[in-house]
Scaffold this motif. Structure first.
Motif, PDB file in Angstrom:
ATOM      1  N   UNK A  53       0.699  -1.195   0.120  1.00 22.81           N
ATOM      2  CA  UNK A  53      -0.056   0.036  -0.014  1.00 22.81           C
ATOM      3  C   UNK A  53       0.844   1.277   0.044  1.00 22.81           C
ATOM      4  N   UNK A  54       2.022   1.131   0.728  1.00 21.61           N
ATOM      5  CA  UNK A  54       2.727   2.363   0.918  1.00 21.61           C
ATOM      6  C   UNK A  54       3.343   2.515  -0.331  1.00 21.61           C
ATOM      7  N   UNK A  55       3.992   1.700  -0.929  1.00 21.81           N
ATOM      8  CA  UNK A  55       4.729   1.662  -2.148  1.00 21.81           C
ATOM      9  C   UNK A  55       4.223   2.020  -3.367  1.00 21.81           C
ATOM     10  N   UNK A  56       2.790   1.458  -3.389  1.00 26.86           N
ATOM     11  CA  UNK A  56       2.010   2.025  -4.674  1.00 26.86           C
ATOM     12  C   UNK A  56       1.667   3.398  -4.432  1.00 26.86           C
ATOM     13  N   UNK A  57       1.332   4.046  -3.257  1.00 27.79           N
ATOM     14  CA  UNK A  57       1.074   5.426  -3.233  1.00 27.79           C
ATOM     15  C   UNK A  57       2.146   6.244  -3.673  1.00 27.79           C
ATOM     16  N   UNK A  58       3.391   5.889  -3.114  1.00 26.51           N
ATOM     17  CA  UNK A  58       4.479   6.584  -3.370  1.00 26.51           C
ATOM     18  C   UNK A  58       4.778   6.811  -5.067  1.00 26.51           C
ATOM     19  N   UNK A  59       4.508   5.373  -5.411  1.00 25.01           N
ATOM     20  CA  UNK A  59       4.839   5.186  -6.831  1.00 25.01           C
ATOM     21  C   UNK A  59       4.066   6.318  -7.747  1.00 25.01           C
ATOM     22  N   UNK A  60       2.545   6.157  -7.132  1.00 23.11           N
ATOM     23  CA  UNK A  60       1.558   7.299  -8.100  1.00 23.11           C
ATOM     24  C   UNK A  60       2.230   8.549  -7.985  1.00 23.11           C
ATOM     25  N   UNK A  61       2.769   9.039  -6.657  1.00 20.66           N
ATOM     26  CA  UNK A  61       3.123  10.448  -6.605  1.00 20.66           C
ATOM     27  C   UNK A  61       4.613  10.524  -7.539  1.00 20.66           C
ATOM     28  N   UNK A  62       5.253   9.520  -7.564  1.00 23.11           N
ATOM     29  CA  UNK A  62       6.488   9.696  -8.652  1.00 23.11           C
ATOM     30  C   UNK A  62       6.119   9.821  -9.883  1.00 23.11           C
ATOM     31  N   UNK A  63       5.090   9.320 -10.350  1.00 24.31           N
ATOM     32  CA  UNK A  63       4.741   9.008 -11.557  1.00 24.31           C
ATOM     33  C   UNK A  63       4.099  10.328 -12.339  1.00 24.31           C
ATOM     34  N   UNK A  64       3.912  11.289 -11.483  1.00 24.31           N
ATOM     35  CA  UNK A  64       3.567  12.756 -11.818  1.00 24.31           C
ATOM     36  C   UNK A  64       4.908  13.675 -12.595  1.00 24.31           C
ATOM     37  N   UNK A  65       5.709  12.827 -12.225  1.00 27.56           N
ATOM     38  CA  UNK A  65       7.200  13.605 -12.569  1.00 27.56           C
ATOM     39  C   UNK A  65       8.083  12.651 -13.946  1.00 27.56           C
ATOM     40  N   UNK A  66       7.310  11.703 -14.274  1.00 28.73           N
ATOM     41  CA  UNK A  66       8.080  10.788 -15.028  1.00 28.73           C
ATOM     42  C   UNK A  66       8.249  11.631 -16.597  1.00 28.73           C
ATOM     43  N   UNK A  67       7.401  12.398 -16.931  1.00 27.66           N
ATOM     44  CA  UNK A  67       7.548  13.274 -18.231  1.00 27.66           C
ATOM     45  C   UNK A  67       8.813  14.187 -18.146  1.00 27.66           C
ATOM     46  N   UNK A  68       8.857  14.651 -16.771  1.00 28.34           N
ATOM     47  CA  UNK A  68      10.032  15.380 -16.459  1.00 28.34           C
ATOM     48  C   UNK A  68      11.390  14.864 -16.675  1.00 28.34           C
ATOM     49  N   UNK A  69      11.533  13.594 -16.233  1.00 27.78           N
ATOM     50  CA  UNK A  69      12.427  12.923 -15.934  1.00 27.78           C
ATOM     51  C   UNK A  69      12.882  12.395 -17.753  1.00 27.78           C
ATOM     52  N   UNK A  70      11.926  11.982 -18.425  1.00 26.03           N
ATOM     53  CA  UNK A  70      12.099  11.911 -19.813  1.00 26.03           C
ATOM     54  C   UNK A  70      12.756  12.795 -20.468  1.00 26.03           C
ATOM     55  N   UNK A  71      12.049  14.237 -20.354  1.00 21.31           N
ATOM     56  CA  UNK A  71      12.585  15.102 -21.038  1.00 21.31           C
ATOM     57  C   UNK A  71      13.808  15.639 -20.654  1.00 21.31           C
TER      58      UNK A  71
END
Length: 541
Positions: A377-395
């Motif tokens: 549960x904790x890891x999944x919630x953290x992962x969703x927060x991380x995902x909001x920055x994935x486009x930034x990491x890619x760019x």
């Protein structure tokens, strides 16, 4: 002749022209690279599953992850970013001169001038890190409960400073030659070494076995590329080279594109990029045990779409460097704009899947042994927060390459990365007390997105005249498609019984919704993809 045993190779082309069937070659090379990289990433998940099952989210796993900061930093500096940004253009220029000068071999001269010095420097750095491991652990995790265990693991992982550096050098040389299979296979070899050593020795050495596996995996990364590198570098034209009456003097100047003026901003850019992980672990070291592990597992899974999207830019970076070397900025501009759009589409599609199915993904991948439902549960919630920055990491990964392909000193990428890092530090320090690991992940996303915006705006005005507005509109439409697909996935995921079946359903549903929505909002890359699909279907009929 092309060396087909080591993967596809680009045939030399006259200056100012594209190699024949370049698009076909790039598509094939990108597919091969993405396939091997995906296989390496999947094996990385097996590695993480093994470590999670054996050690769980505990003080032992946290000690290993503190030590893993060393290979993570070394990977960014010596394989993925700094070494590639320096040596791919350098080898590209050497290859261009090799085609024009039959009196000497600039490629061999480049290797002779750089590889021995690099080996000596990296060996000294690894030895220094081994000696200073207690100080390093104290800086990285000052509040950690078992520092000696982290020190032991750090001394083992310190060997990757040498092996990763040599592996990164080989990868840059091979990619500049148009050979992509061995470099793409390094993480397969790396993860095999970690998994095998951990399984064989964990009952005797505990988590130190995983750290020893990192050292073994680094050595395997070098060995899988060594034969191809030797064949490329030792390839000569002595059979066709005419005999000359007098020897042409050898140039004494330093190899191009690797002087200190270019080296310093590249290294600072790469270090600043990886320092986000250092900030995370520093802030998380004062939280309850397992916090670093939750951040690590979430980040590893969330960044898989970003890693796959950057394979496009990895394959085309030598093409951009060659275009810049030839002075053909228009060709470089078209290539960069096309790569940004394709990479954005891939990473946003992956982001939608991560946002919609994070709990199911984590449960399927990790929930077994010592990794329990609360960890999921904790890891999944953290992962969703991380995902909001994935486009930034890619760019950030995609935009860093054209900045350094011209061979001129430029501090702008490092300054942009430093600005994003400052946002991460300030936001993370402010949020960690109230939101814990979730605040740390949100600060990461905010910082990397800030850097991406700065780089996107700066590239068009400083290096290559890309159409920033049109790229922004295209990415915005793709982001709308990703948001709709994520919402549909999040609503549908709980309706399917079983995490595995739900995840499989999501892998079909999310792309379908993404494509339909992308078509509805007229996202250019989705329209282009659908047009190509219709053409292929008509051709088959």
């Amino acid at each position: 002749m092309n060396d087909t045993s080591t993967g596809p190779a680009v045939r030399p082309a006259p200056t100012g022209t594209e190699p024949p069937r370049l698009g076909t070659f790039l598509a094939r090379a990108a597919a091969v690279t993405a396939g091997l990289t995906a296989a390496g990433a999947l094996l990385g998940l097996v590695r993480d599953q093994a470590i999670a099952q054996i050690f769980g989210a505990s003080t032992d796993s946290d000690a290993f992850l503190i030590a893993w900061t060393v290979p993570e930093m070394a990977s960014t500096l010596l394989i993925e970013d700094a070494m590639a940004l320096l040596m791919v253009p350098a080898f590209s220029h050497a290859l261009a001169r090799r085609a024009a000068d039959r009196a000497r071999d600039p490629v061999r001269e480049l290797v002779s001038a750089t590889l021995p010095r690099l080996f000596a420097l990296l060996a000294c750095a690894a030895a220094l890190l081994i000696v200073c491991a207690p100080f390093v652990v104290g800086v990285l995790a000052p509040g950690f409960d078992n520092p000696q265990l982290a020190v032991d693991c750090t001394r083992l992982t310190a060997l990757t400073v040498l092996t990763f550096g040599i592996a990164g050098y080989f990868s840059a040389a091979l990619r500049a030659h148009g050979t992509f299979v061995p470099p793409a296979g390094v993480y397969l070899a790396y993860n095999v070494g970690i998994i095998a050593t951990t399984l064989a020795l964990h009952s005797l050495w505990g988590v130190r076995a995983a750290a020893a596996g990192v050292a073994v995996g680094g050595l395997l990364m070098v060995l899988v590329q060594l034969p191809s590198f030797v064949r490329r570098v030792t390839r000569t034209r002595t059979r066709t080279r005419p005999r000359r009456a007098r020897r042409i003097p050898r140039q004494r100047s330093a190899p191009p594109l690797i002087g200190f003026a270019v080296l310093a901003p590249v290294v600072l850019f790469a270090v600043s990029r990886q320092s986000q992980v250092l900030v995370e672990r520093f802030l998380a070291s004062s939280l309850p045990g397992g916090a670093i592990s939750h951040l690590n597992y979430a980040q590893k899974v969330a960044q898989l779409p970003m890693v796959l999207s950057l394979m496009i830019c990895t394959v085309t970076f030598p093409v951009v460097a060659k275009a810049m070397a030839d002075g053909d900025r228009e060709r470089a501009r078209r290539r960069v704009e096309h790569d940004l759009a394709l990479a954005g589409m891939v990473v946003l599609l992956g982001t939608a899947l991560v946002l919609g199915y994070a709990p199911q993904l984590i449960e399927v991948l990790f929930q077994r042994g010592a990794f329990d439902a609360q960890d999921t549960e904790t890891t999944a919630t953290v992962m969703r927060v991380y995902a909001t920055g994935l486009l930034g990491h890619c760019l950030v990964g995609a935009l860093g390459r054209p900045f350094f392909s011209a061979g001129r000193p430029t501090w702008y990428p490092a300054a942009a990365m430093a600005g994003g890092l400052l946002v991460t530090i300030v936001a993370g320090a402010a949020a960690v007390g109230r939101f814990g690991v979730y605040g740390i992940a949100a600060a990461n996303a905010a910082g990397i997105t800030t850097t991406a915006v700065l780089l996107l705006c700066g590239l068009g005005s400083r290096v290559i005249a890309i159409e920033v507005r049109s790229i922004g509109i295209s990415l915005g439409r793709l982001a709308v498609a990703a948001a709709v697909a994520a919402v549909v996935g999040g609503l549908t995921a709980p309706l399917v019984t079983g995490p595995l079946l739900s995840t499989v359903t999501g892998c079909l549903l999310v792309p379908a919704v993404f494509l339909v929505t992308g078509f509805a909002v007229r996202a250019p890359e989705v329209l282009h993809l659908l047009t190509l699909t219709r053409q292929r279907i008509r051709h088959v009929r």
